[in-house]
Design an enzyme around this catalytic site. Structure first.
Site, PDB file in Angstrom:
ATOM      1  N   GLU A  61       1.648  -2.387   3.328  1.00 17.48           N
ATOM      2  CA  GLU A  61       1.911  -2.527   1.898  1.00 17.48           C
ATOM      3  C   GLU A  61       1.958  -1.147   1.236  1.00 17.48           C
ATOM      4  O   GLU A  61       1.080  -0.307   1.459  1.00 17.48           O
ATOM      5  CB  GLU A  61       0.809  -3.379   1.266  1.00 17.48           C
ATOM      6  N   LYS A  80       5.474 -10.144  -4.429  1.00 10.31           N
ATOM      7  CA  LYS A  80       4.126 -10.646  -4.144  1.00 10.31           C
ATOM      8  C   LYS A  80       3.687 -11.672  -5.183  1.00 10.31           C
ATOM      9  O   LYS A  80       3.686 -11.413  -6.383  1.00 10.31           O
ATOM     10  CB  LYS A  80       3.146  -9.476  -4.103  1.00 10.31           C
ATOM     11  N   CYS A  93       0.004  -9.181   1.821  1.00  6.95           N
ATOM     12  CA  CYS A  93      -1.441  -8.970   1.726  1.00  6.95           C
ATOM     13  C   CYS A  93      -2.237 -10.193   1.276  1.00  6.95           C
ATOM     14  O   CYS A  93      -2.422 -11.133   2.033  1.00  6.95           O
ATOM     15  CB  CYS A  93      -1.700  -7.770   0.810  1.00  6.95           C
TER      16      CYS A  93
END
Length: 303
Positions: free
Chosen positions: A58, A129, A162
Site C-alpha cells: 500500500e 479502498k 489493507c
C-alpha cells in the site's frame, strides 16, 4: 524458474507466477525518488525470477503516514494520467507482466487510497479502498467504485486494500463476482500487543488465510516493514492458496523480500467440494441472504 517448475507450469490451464513485494518505503516528498527506485528495483527482480503478476505494498511510492492534508495532496496523482501509473504501464508492457500497485489518487478536491492494475496492454482499472483505517479518514474519501473484478489473459483479478481484509463481506463479494485471485496492497500497522503469535504470524495474515479458505480464492497480500513517523508495520506478506494455507511461507516481520508462488489462476473456478455433501457454493443460504450481500455494483460471473 527451475525446470521442474517450468514443466509443472505447462500443465496448468492458466499458469501464473505471483510475486508479493515487501520492503520499507518512506513518506515525504524528499523520499519519492528513492521509493520509486526501490519499487523499480524490486519489479525488475521479480521479473528476473519469472513473475508475471506482481503485487506492491500500500502506498509503496509515497509512504503512508501523512501529517497533514496538504502533505497528502502533495503526494497524490491522477489515475491513470499520473507519472507513477504511466511508469508502471511502460514496465508492464516491456516485460509482459501484470502489476498491482497502490497510491494516493487525486480527483478534483478528493483523495482516494487507490489500488491500480496495469498489464501488457497498459492500464486496466482501479479500486478505491472501501474501509479507511484511523487517520486515513482525515485525508482520504471512502471508495465509491464498489468492487470491480477485471478480466485479464491470466484470469479474473480482484483488488482490495489493507484494512478491507478485516471485513469478510469485501472478500466474499469480490469472490462471488467471479475473481480468481484477490490482490491486496497492505500497510498493516502495529496494533495493541500481542502483535504476533508464537510462530511470528500476525492476525492480518490469519484473516487473509481465512478469507481465501472461506471463498475458495487465491489471495496475494503485499505488506511493508519498518517504521515511519512512529508507526510500525507488520510484514507477514503471503500468497494464500484456494484452501487458505500459504503457498510457500509467510514473510517475516522485518524481511525486505519478495515471495513467489506458481499457481493455476483459474483453479479457483473448480467447485469447492471437500467431501460428498459439502460445497461452499451450493451450501450458501441465498434464500436467507442474497448472493452478493446486497451489493449491486456489478453482475456476478460464474466460477
Amino acid at each position: 524458474m527451475t525446470s521442474a517448475t517450468a514443466s509443472a507450469a505447462t500443465k496448468r490451464k492458466s499458469a501464473a507466477r505471483v510475486a508479493v513485494v515487501q520492503f520499507n518505503p518512506q513518506v515525504g516528498l524528499e523520499n519519492l525518488e528513492a521509493n520509486e527506485a526501490a519499487v523499480r528495483k524490486r519489479l525488475q527482480q521479480a521479473v528476473s525470477e519469472g513473475a508475471n503478476l506482481i503485487v506492491l505494498p500500500e502506498l509503496a511510492t509515497t509512504g503512508y503516514c501523512f501529517d497533514s492534508r496538504a502533505e497528502a495532496f502533495a503526494h497524490a496523482e491522477p489515475v491513470p494520467e499520473g507519472r507513477t501509473i504511466r511508469g508502471w504501464e511502460a514496465f508492464a508492457k516491456q516485460h509482459q507482466v501484470y502489476i498491482v500497485g497502490c497510491l494516493p489518487e487525486l480527483e478534483g478536491h478528493q483523495l482516494f487510497d487507490t489500488a491500480v492494475l496495469v498489464g501488457p496492454d497498459g492500464y486496466i482499472g482501479k479500486y478505491r479502498k472501501t474501509h479507511l483505517w484511523n487517520e486515513e479518514k482525515l485525508f482520504f474519501t471512502p471508495g465509491n467504485l464498489g468492487y470491480p473484478v477485471f478480466e485479464t489473459r491470466i484470469g479474473r483479478i480482484g483488488l482490495l486494500v489493507c484494512w478491507d481484509i478485516w471485513f469478510p463481506e469485501a472478500a466474499r463479494i469480490v469472490s462471488q463476482l467471479g475473481a480468481d485471485i484477490i490482490c491486496i496492497p497492505t500497510g498493516w500497522v502495529w496494533t495493541p500487543p500481542p502483535l504476533y503469535d508464537a510462530s511470528g504470524t500476525c492476525m492480518a495474515a490469519y484473516l487473509t488465510m481465512t478469507a481465501a479458505h472461506a471463498n475458495n480464492v487465491f489471495i496475494a497480500t503485499a505488506d511493508r516493514i519498518g517504521t515511519e513517523r512512529g508507526a510500525g508495520f507488520m510484514g507477514n506478506s503471503l500468497i494464500a492458496g484456494t484452501n487458505g494455507w500459504p503457498i510457500g511461507r509467510i514473510a517475516g516481520p522485518e524481511e525486505d523480500t519478495i515471495l513467489y508462488a506458481d499457481i493455476d489462476v483459474v483453479e479457483a473456478r473448480t467447485a469447492p467440494i471437500w467431501n460428498k455433501l459439502n460445497d461452499l457454493v451450493r451450501d450458501r443460504r441465498t434464500d436467507l441472504y442474497d448472493q452478493l450481500l446486497g451489493f449491486r455494483g456489478a453482475p456476478a460471473l460464474p466460477r
